[in-house]
Design an enzyme around this catalytic site. Structure first.
Site, PDB file in Angstrom:
ATOM      1  N   LYS A 162       0.769  -1.175   0.077  1.00 27.67           N
ATOM      2  CA  LYS A 162      -0.006   0.028  -0.075  1.00 27.67           C
ATOM      3  C   LYS A 162       1.000   1.198  -0.003  1.00 27.67           C
ATOM      4  O   LYS A 162       1.833   1.500   1.018  1.00 27.67           O
ATOM      5  CB  LYS A 162      -0.847   0.112   1.193  1.00 27.67           C
ATOM      6  CG  LYS A 162      -2.082  -1.118   1.155  1.00 27.67           C
ATOM      7  CD  LYS A 162      -3.137  -0.682   0.022  1.00 27.67           C
ATOM      8  CE  LYS A 162      -4.259  -1.379   0.165  1.00 27.67           C
ATOM      9  NZ  LYS A 162      -5.523  -1.005  -0.829  1.00 27.67           N
ATOM     10  N   ASP A 191      -0.069  -0.135  -4.835  1.00 23.48           N
ATOM     11  CA  ASP A 191      -1.556   0.201  -4.762  1.00 23.48           C
ATOM     12  C   ASP A 191      -1.424   1.535  -3.998  1.00 23.48           C
ATOM     13  O   ASP A 191      -1.267   1.583  -2.745  1.00 23.48           O
ATOM     14  CB  ASP A 191      -2.374  -0.816  -4.235  1.00 23.48           C
ATOM     15  CG  ASP A 191      -3.856  -0.295  -4.277  1.00 23.48           C
ATOM     16  OD1 ASP A 191      -4.140   0.863  -4.824  1.00 23.48           O
ATOM     17  OD2 ASP A 191      -4.699  -0.919  -3.762  1.00 23.48           O
ATOM     18  N   GLU A 217      -1.314   0.206  -8.982  1.00 24.57           N
ATOM     19  CA  GLU A 217      -2.682   0.327  -9.020  1.00 24.57           C
ATOM     20  C   GLU A 217      -3.243   1.573  -8.675  1.00 24.57           C
ATOM     21  O   GLU A 217      -2.697   2.236  -7.566  1.00 24.57           O
ATOM     22  CB  GLU A 217      -3.239  -1.013  -7.857  1.00 24.57           C
ATOM     23  CG  GLU A 217      -4.743  -1.122  -7.940  1.00 24.57           C
ATOM     24  CD  GLU A 217      -5.064  -2.276  -7.047  1.00 24.57           C
ATOM     25  OE1 GLU A 217      -4.794  -3.327  -7.280  1.00 24.57           O
ATOM     26  OE2 GLU A 217      -5.954  -2.265  -6.386  1.00 24.57           O
ATOM     27  N   ASP A 242      -8.959   0.304  -9.970  1.00 25.94           N
ATOM     28  CA  ASP A 242      -9.822  -0.389  -9.077  1.00 25.94           C
ATOM     29  C   ASP A 242     -10.898   0.315  -8.726  1.00 25.94           C
ATOM     30  O   ASP A 242     -11.868   0.149  -9.330  1.00 25.94           O
ATOM     31  CB  ASP A 242      -8.727  -0.926  -7.685  1.00 25.94           C
ATOM     32  CG  ASP A 242      -9.369  -1.399  -6.584  1.00 25.94           C
ATOM     33  OD1 ASP A 242     -10.498  -1.821  -6.853  1.00 25.94           O
ATOM     34  OD2 ASP A 242      -8.733  -1.405  -5.549  1.00 25.94           O
ATOM     35  N   LYS A 266     -13.425  -7.214  -7.965  1.00 25.23           N
ATOM     36  CA  LYS A 266     -13.730  -7.522  -6.575  1.00 25.23           C
ATOM     37  C   LYS A 266     -15.002  -8.224  -6.504  1.00 25.23           C
ATOM     38  O   LYS A 266     -16.060  -7.504  -6.837  1.00 25.23           O
ATOM     39  CB  LYS A 266     -13.493  -6.257  -5.952  1.00 25.23           C
ATOM     40  CG  LYS A 266     -12.202  -6.071  -5.406  1.00 25.23           C
ATOM     41  CD  LYS A 266     -11.989  -4.743  -4.563  1.00 25.23           C
ATOM     42  CE  LYS A 266     -10.713  -4.371  -4.271  1.00 25.23           C
ATOM     43  NZ  LYS A 266     -10.442  -2.927  -3.706  1.00 25.23           N
ATOM     44  N   GLN A 294     -11.534  -6.538  -0.797  1.00 25.15           N
ATOM     45  CA  GLN A 294     -12.225  -5.294  -0.204  1.00 25.15           C
ATOM     46  C   GLN A 294     -12.124  -5.525   1.248  1.00 25.15           C
ATOM     47  O   GLN A 294     -13.089  -5.123   1.995  1.00 25.15           O
ATOM     48  CB  GLN A 294     -13.751  -5.374  -0.779  1.00 25.15           C
ATOM     49  CG  GLN A 294     -14.207  -3.565  -0.732  1.00 25.15           C
ATOM     50  CD  GLN A 294     -15.319  -3.711  -1.856  1.00 25.15           C
ATOM     51  OE1 GLN A 294     -14.795  -3.553  -2.937  1.00 25.15           O
ATOM     52  NE2 GLN A 294     -16.363  -3.565  -1.427  1.00 25.15           N
TER      53      GLN A 294
HETATM   54 MG   LIG Z   1      -6.753  -1.141  -4.643  1.00 17.46          MG
END
Ligand SMILES: [Mg+2]
Length: 367
Positions: A162, A191, A217, A242, A266, A294
């Site tokens: 992240k 991401d 992402e 996303d 997702k 998620q």
């Molecule tokens: Mg994402």
């Protein structure tokens, strides 16, 4: 067979380790368990994770849209008539996880009614998915410790970092420490959850050049259209959409306009039916997909495995399936296990997630 009622149960289970990222943080799984009951005693199950900062849904809004808007229109329908239900729900815009839960619960009913596992109904390509583990905002040495521990404990070799922090050096450093500590074999991707501008993302790509990152992402808000298209053109690695691509229409718009060139699917927000439509678009256009998370429970992660293992394109890359490990508990009766870096589908009819009723009684918030 007819849909008799939709049961919506808000519940909350704490996280043992809060997850932090550019668009929010999560301390508890405050979700809604959805159960669709039929007149023949078959019940479909799905977990619904609201992500207020991403989609604007909350536990209360999910319960409300399901009970007040959708239930009056779908009660009495045949649960196998999924396309009718899709068209009814499509009249109302947004509310992606509420719609996704209804769809997954209907597939669960179909599998149970036919006595077939849903991964077979969907496509039956293989029986497991490799797991990618998500690393939230923490100091770089702690991220590496976590990644090494997960490789040792579960055999996981793919990691999503992240990012989206400022200064950019925080994330550049984290990527470098992970690559040096994990070696060349590990797959690492980023991401940013819209945390950067497109030009900041380009700067990160320049500064992480040579680290062998595999994907980037949602680097910035997709509405930053011109700079984002330039980023996608110049990026040496796929730029994954996303939160900008929750529906097939969004996927088509972003791919055709050059806002991304890979797609995160997702099941929590697309259900299986729209996930299949998105997958068809992507394979038809020759675009890579990833199975995203998620911040799902084990029930939600099992739905992702069910869909991901059913199709060739979705099982090529490791799916994001391990967030549930940070939860203190779960409603699922038979826990998931990660062995040799993979989670297997269930061979029971339906999706295979039975509920532990004692745990549901403990964590539900409506009694
Ligand atoms: Mg994402």
């Amino acid at each position: 067979m007819k849909i008799e009622r939709i049961e919506t149960i808000p519940y909350s289970i704490p996280y043992s380790h809060p997850l932090r990222f550019a668009s929010g943080e999560v301390h508890a799984a405050a979700h809604v368990l959805v159960r669709i009951h039929t007149d023949e005693g078959v019940t479909g199950i799905a977990d619904t994770p609201p992500r207020p900062y991403t989609y604007g849904e909350t536990q209360a809004s999910i319960v409300s849209v399901l009970q007040d808007i959708f239930a009056p229109q779908v009660v009495g329908l045949d649960p196998l008539d999924r396309e009718k239900v899709q068209r009814i729900m499509a009249r109302t815009v947004n509310n992606p996880t509420a719609k996704g839960a209804v769809d997954i619960a209907l597939w669960d009913i179909a599998g149970k009614a036919f006595g077939v596992p849903v991964h077979k109904l969907l496509g039956g390509y293989t029986d497991s998915m490799r797991v990618s583990h998500m690393l939230g905002f923490r100091p770089a040495p702690e991220l590496l410790d976590e990644a090494l521990r997960f490789r040792e404990l579960y055999g996981i070799t793919t990691f999503k970092l992240k990012t989206g922090r400022r200064p950019l050096s925080l994330d550049v450093e984290a990527a470098r420490v992970l690559r040096e500590g994990l070696g060349e074999e590990a797959e690492i991707y980023l991401d940013a959850n819209r945390g950067w501008s497109a030009n900041e993302a380009l700067e990160v790509l320049r500064r992480t050049d040579g680290l062998g990152l595999s994907m980037l992402e949602e680097p910035c808000d997709a509405a930053e259209a011109m700079s984002r298209r330039r980023l996608v053109r110049l990026s040496p690695i796929p730029v994954v959409g996303d939160e900008s691509v929750p529906t097939p229409g969004d996927v088509a718009r972003e791919l055709l306009s050059g806002g991304c060139n890979a797609i995160c699917i997702k099941t929590a927000r697309s259900g299986f039916t729209q996930a299949k439509e998105i997958l068809g678009l992507c394979t038809g256009l020759g675009v890579d997909v990833t199975m995203g998370n998620q911040i799902d429970t084990q029930i939600g992660s099992l739905a992702t495995v069910t869909f991901g293992a059913a199709h060739e394109a979705t099982q090529r890359r490791a799916g994001e399936l391990s967030n549930y490990l940070d939860m203190a508990d779960d409603l699922i009766a038979e826990p998931l296990t990660i062995r040799n870096g993979a989670i297997r589908v269930r061979e029971a009819p339906g999706v295979g997630a039975d509920i532990d009723e004692l745990k549901l009684a403990r964590y539900r918030q409506d009694t």
